[in-house]
Design a protein around this motif. Structure first.
Motif, PDB file in Angstrom:
ATOM      1  N   SER A  30      12.832  80.087 -19.504  1.00 32.97           N
ATOM      2  CA  SER A  30      13.445  81.376 -19.763  1.00 32.97           C
ATOM      3  C   SER A  30      12.540  82.115 -20.746  1.00 32.97           C
ATOM      4  O   SER A  30      11.619  81.533 -21.320  1.00 32.97           O
ATOM      5  N   GLU A  31      12.843  83.384 -20.978  1.00 35.41           N
ATOM      6  CA  GLU A  31      12.020  84.146 -21.936  1.00 35.41           C
ATOM      7  C   GLU A  31      12.151  83.600 -23.351  1.00 35.41           C
ATOM      8  O   GLU A  31      11.381  83.975 -24.252  1.00 35.41           O
ATOM      9  N   HIS A  32      13.132  82.709 -23.586  1.00 33.20           N
ATOM     10  CA  HIS A  32      13.356  82.156 -24.923  1.00 33.20           C
ATOM     11  C   HIS A  32      12.683  80.798 -25.103  1.00 33.20           C
ATOM     12  O   HIS A  32      12.746  80.240 -26.194  1.00 33.20           O
ATOM     13  N   ARG A  48       4.449  80.479 -26.371  1.00 36.16           N
ATOM     14  CA  ARG A  48       4.497  81.026 -25.029  1.00 36.16           C
ATOM     15  C   ARG A  48       3.654  82.294 -25.109  1.00 36.16           C
ATOM     16  O   ARG A  48       3.316  82.730 -26.211  1.00 36.16           O
TER      17      ARG A  48
END
Ligand code: SF4
Length: 362
Positions: A30-32, A48
């Protein structure tokens, strides 16, 4: 004591973000999610594209899957959810409309709106996590709380929740929503200190609280809500416990369980310890009577926050290791105790000089 904060430094983080720390690449995306790229001398670098977060002075084994709030202007990361722990609690608000004489986390007047952060944390939570939601009083922000439960119902049905509430804010028009929640999704932990309305009201320092609580209990009963009653033992209510057991059995038979709790020496209880603390290692008779009445009537009774040696032998089976791992400790006496593994021990901030007189290895 396990630290709920981490020493961090960041690069590419411009505003507070919630991240999930991953030891292995590619398991989640996920973006997290940030992933471990190096680990040297207690300094673990997670990244990331565009973001780097270094975590210092902790064991990498203990971080994998943790959900952490990181701010660029601070060198502290707040562990919202620890993947390796069964004791995770999210704070909904620090406001409350009661002022209980033993409150371990006295309320504040201001409210910090963190609902979007809570929603993100829930979506990132470890599989099948049991998550506590507490305050303050979470139902002061009922729409937000119900929104969280709705989100979990639709997106994370593997999670379960324990919501600690003073039971002052349920209303008749909540019943359809409560009825629609899947069985087992949420347990409502609700304090009840006495069957005598005035005693309960004095303890929570709110006139009319008992009456409102009974209305809420009736609504939860109608809605099929799972209720865990909670009664902290204090000098002020210990003699009432046998009658409270009868009251619960007669009037609140839908309660799933009744937790009788020892005092946590924090917040207001710390300052008023000598006025409040009832030493069950010296005198257990009222609790024994209450437990016996409740058990005979089919209530699931549990003892929270009691060291096993503060309970007579015949009642130790009711004890639960309830103190969260991050704030639990044992005393030097415990080293030679054969029951230490099954004993919940003490709060980290317990002061033995003014505590249980009867602590001894079993
Ligand atoms: S001696 Fe310590 S470990 Fe043993 S029962 Fe008492 S508090 Fe628990």
């Amino acid at each position: 004591m396990i630290n709920l904060t981490l020493k961090v430094s960041t690069s590419g983080v411009c505003e507070p973000v919630i991240v999930r720390l991953n030891r292995d690449w590619g398991l989640r995306d996920s973006e997290h999610d940030v992933f471990l790229v190096s680990s040297e001398q207690g300094r673990h670098m997670f990244a990331r594209p565009g973001i780097e977060i270094a975590v210092r002075d902790c064991d990498i084994e203990d971080l994998d899957g943790d959900v952490v709030l990181v701010s660029p202007e601070s060198d502290v990361g707040h562990r919202l959810l620890r993947a390796s722990s069964p004791h995770n609690t999210l704070l909904m608000t620090e406001r409350c409309d009661q002022l209980c004489i033993m409150c371990s986390q006295p309320p504040k007047k201001t409210h910090l709106d963190f609902i979007q952060g809570l929603r993100t944390a829930i979506l990132l939570a470890p599989p099948r996590a049991a998550i506590g939601i507490s305050g303050g009083e979470p139902l002061l922000y009922k729409a937000d709380l119900f929104g969280l439960l709705d989100l979990a119902r639709s997106s994370r049905p593997d999670l379960t929740f324990h919501v600690l509430t003073n039971g002052q804010h349920f209303a008749a028009d909540d019943v359809p929503f409560l009825r629609g929640l899947p069985s087992g999704l949420v347990t409502w932990g609700i304090p009840l200190y006495s069957a005598v309305a005035t005693t309960h009201d004095v303890i929570v320092r709110k006139s009319g609280a008992f009456a409102l609580l009974m209305q809420s209990m009736a609504l939860l009963g109608r809605a099929g809500g799972a209720v865990e009653l909670r009664s902290v033992v204090m000098r002020q209510n210990v003699a009432d416990l046998p009658d409270l057991a009868k009251f619960v059995a007669n009037n609140l038979p839908f309660a799933a369980s009744w937790a009788i709790m020892q005092l946590e020496p924090a917040g207001f209880a710390r300052g008023a310890w000598r006025d409040l603390f009832f030493d069950t290692s010296l005198e257990f008779t009222p609790l024994a009577e209450a437990i016996s009445v409740a058990a005979i009537r089919g209530l699931d009774v549990q003892l929270f926050n009691f060291p096993l040696c503060a309970i007579p032998d015949g009642f130790r089976s009711f004890a639960v290791r309830s103190i969260s791992d991050w704030k639990q400790k044992y005393l030097p006496e415990c080293a030679s105790c054969r029951l230490q593994r099954s004993c919940g021990g003490f709060f980290e901030w317990y002061v033995h000089q003014s505590g249980f007189a009867g602590i001894q290895p079993l």
